[in-house]
Motif scaffolding. Structure first.
Motif, mmCIF file in Angstrom:
data_model
loop_
_atom_site.group_PDB
_atom_site.id
_atom_site.type_symbol
_atom_site.label_atom_id
_atom_site.label_comp_id
_atom_site.label_asym_id
_atom_site.label_seq_id
_atom_site.Cartn_x
_atom_site.Cartn_y
_atom_site.Cartn_z
ATOM 1 N N GLU A 105 0.841 -1.195 0.000
ATOM 2 C CA GLU A 105 0.000 0.000 0.000
ATOM 3 C C GLU A 105 0.874 1.241 0.000
ATOM 4 O O GLU A 105 1.859 1.318 0.742
ATOM 5 N N MET A 106 0.503 2.199 -0.824
ATOM 6 C CA MET A 106 1.235 3.452 -0.870
ATOM 7 C C MET A 106 0.670 4.419 0.165
ATOM 8 O O MET A 106 -0.531 4.445 0.405
ATOM 9 N N PRO A 107 1.529 5.230 0.769
ATOM 10 C CA PRO A 107 1.045 6.235 1.728
ATOM 11 C C PRO A 107 0.054 7.181 1.068
ATOM 12 O O PRO A 107 0.104 7.422 -0.136
ATOM 13 N N GLY A 108 -0.842 7.736 1.859
ATOM 14 C CA GLY A 108 -1.825 8.668 1.323
ATOM 15 C C GLY A 108 -2.880 7.975 0.491
ATOM 16 O O GLY A 108 -3.401 6.928 0.874
ATOM 17 N N GLU A 109 -3.159 8.531 -0.684
ATOM 18 C CA GLU A 109 -4.217 7.997 -1.564
ATOM 19 C C GLU A 109 -3.628 7.226 -2.746
ATOM 20 O O GLU A 109 -4.261 7.118 -3.790
ATOM 21 N N GLY A 110 -2.416 6.733 -2.588
ATOM 22 C CA GLY A 110 -1.736 6.078 -3.699
ATOM 23 C C GLY A 110 -2.288 4.729 -4.085
ATOM 24 O O GLY A 110 -2.021 4.231 -5.171
ATOM 25 N N GLY A 111 -3.062 4.100 -3.193
ATOM 26 C CA GLY A 111 -3.602 2.786 -3.499
ATOM 27 C C GLY A 111 -2.560 1.695 -3.332
ATOM 28 O O GLY A 111 -1.591 1.826 -2.589
ATOM 29 N N TRP A 112 -2.739 0.607 -4.066
ATOM 30 C CA TRP A 112 -1.886 -0.567 -3.942
ATOM 31 C C TRP A 112 -1.010 -0.746 -5.182
ATOM 32 O O TRP A 112 -1.439 -0.468 -6.298
ATOM 33 N N VAL A 113 0.198 -1.243 -4.945
ATOM 34 C CA VAL A 113 1.175 -1.463 -6.010
ATOM 35 C C VAL A 113 1.511 -2.952 -6.075
ATOM 36 O O VAL A 113 1.714 -3.598 -5.031
ATOM 37 N N GLY A 114 1.587 -3.498 -7.271
ATOM 38 C CA GLY A 114 1.976 -4.897 -7.434
ATOM 39 C C GLY A 114 3.490 -5.027 -7.414
ATOM 40 O O GLY A 114 4.168 -4.452 -8.266
ATOM 41 N N VAL A 115 4.037 -5.777 -6.462
ATOM 42 C CA VAL A 115 5.485 -5.864 -6.301
ATOM 43 C C VAL A 115 6.065 -7.210 -6.728
ATOM 44 O O VAL A 115 7.279 -7.395 -6.721
#
Length: 249
Positions: free
Chosen positions: A76-86
Motif C-alpha cells: 500500500e502506498m502512503p496517502g491515496e496512492g492505493g496498492w502497487v503490485g510488487v
C-alpha cells in the motif's frame, strides 16, 4: 478505455511489513498477529514501495515444492496512492492475458498466437518475454517481439523504470533494436500502480538505460506503458500511458 479485469485470484491476506532482508525474504505480521516469512520476488531496491510498517498483501500457497508458503504480492502506498503490485513474476502473465483479451489490438493489431520465453538475439542467448504472431488480417505481418518490465517506481504522477542500474535491461533494449526492421519490437513497461499518468526512463537511476531507451525509440522500437490497478482479489487493466523521453519531459 474503461477499466477491464484481466486476472482474478483467491483473496490475498493483509498484514504489516516488518522488514525485508536477503533480497528474497520479507517478514509480515498478519492481521491476526501471526508473524510469517514471505518470498519477495522483487530483488531490486524497490525504490518508493518498500515501507516497513506499511500495509502489504501476501498470497498463501502452501506446497511441498515451495520453501515458503507465503509470497509478498502488493504494497500500500502512503496517502491515496492505493496498492502497487510488487511481484515481478506477475507482469508477463498480466500482459499475456491483456493481449489475448484483445485489449492492445489498437496498438499491436489482431494477434493469432502468443509464445513465451522464445530464444532470440544476436548470439541466441536471450529470451524474449512474448513473441506474437499477427493474425492473417493484420496489416503488418511481421512477428512482434515483446519485452516486459515491471514498473513500480514513481515521482509524482510519473512512472519510471529502472530504479537501479540494470545491465540486463540495457541488453534487452539492444536486442530489441537488433530485430528491426524484419520484425516489430515492443517494450511494455508494466506499470503496476494506478496513481501515475505518464512514463519515462529512470535516467537518474541508470543514465545508460535512458540513452539506450531514446536510441531504441529513434530506431523504431515501440513503447507501450500498460497500467494496472491492484485489488485484494483481482488486477484490472487501466489503459496505455503516454511516454516522455526523459524524466524532466
Amino acid at each position: 478505455m474503461p477499466s477491464v479485469e484481466v486476472l482474478r485470484f483467491e483473496p490475498l491476506l493483509e498484514g504489516v511489513l516488518q522488514r525485508r532482508w536477503k533480497r528474497f525474504l520479507s517478514e509480515v505480521e498478519l492481521a491476526g498477529g501471526e508473524l510469517v516469512t514471505a518470498h519477495c520476488a522483487n530483488t531490486g531496491p524497490m525504490t518508493g514501495v518498500l515501507h516497513p510498517g506499511g500495509r502489504v498483501r501476501v498470497r498463501h500457497d502452501p506446497s511441498p515444492k515451495r520453501k515458503l508458503a507465503y509470497t509478498w504480492e502488493q504494497a500500500e502506498m502512503p496517502g491515496e496512492g492505493g496498492w502497487v503490485g510488487v511481484n515481478t513474476a506477475l507482469p508477463n502473465r498480466l500482459l499475456r492475458a491483456t493481449i489475448e483479451a484483445g485489449l492492445l489490438e489498437q496498438w499491436l493489431g489482431p494477434i493469432a498466437g502468443v509464445r513465451a520465453e522464445v530464444t532470440y538475439g544476436r548470439e541466441r542467448r536471450s529470451r524474449i518475454d512474448l513473441l506474437l504472431q499477427p493474425a492473417p488480417e493484420a496489416d503488418d505481418q511481421r512477428p512482434i517481439y515483446v519485452e516486459i518490465k515491471n514498473t513500480t517506481w514513481s515521482a509524482a504522477d510519473l512512472a519510471l523504470f529502472p530504479d537501479t542500474v540494470t545491465e540486463r535491461g540495457q541488453k534487452h533494449l539492444e536486442e530489441l533494436m537488433h530485430v528491426l526492421p524484419d520484425a516489430r519490437a515492443v517494450l511494455i513497461p508494466c506499470v503496476s500502480r494506478s496513481d501515475v499518468k505518464r512514463f519515462a526512463p529512470g535516467d537518474s537511476a541508470d543514465p545508460r538505460y535512458g540513452e539506450l531507451f531514446r536510441q531504441a525509440i529513434d530506431a523504431g522500437v515501440e513503447v507501450l506503458p500498460c497500467q494496472f490497478s491492484f485489488a485484494l482479489d483481482a488486477v484490472r487493466f487501466e489503459g496505455v500511458l503516454p511516454v516522455q523521453r526523459t524524466e524532466s519531459g
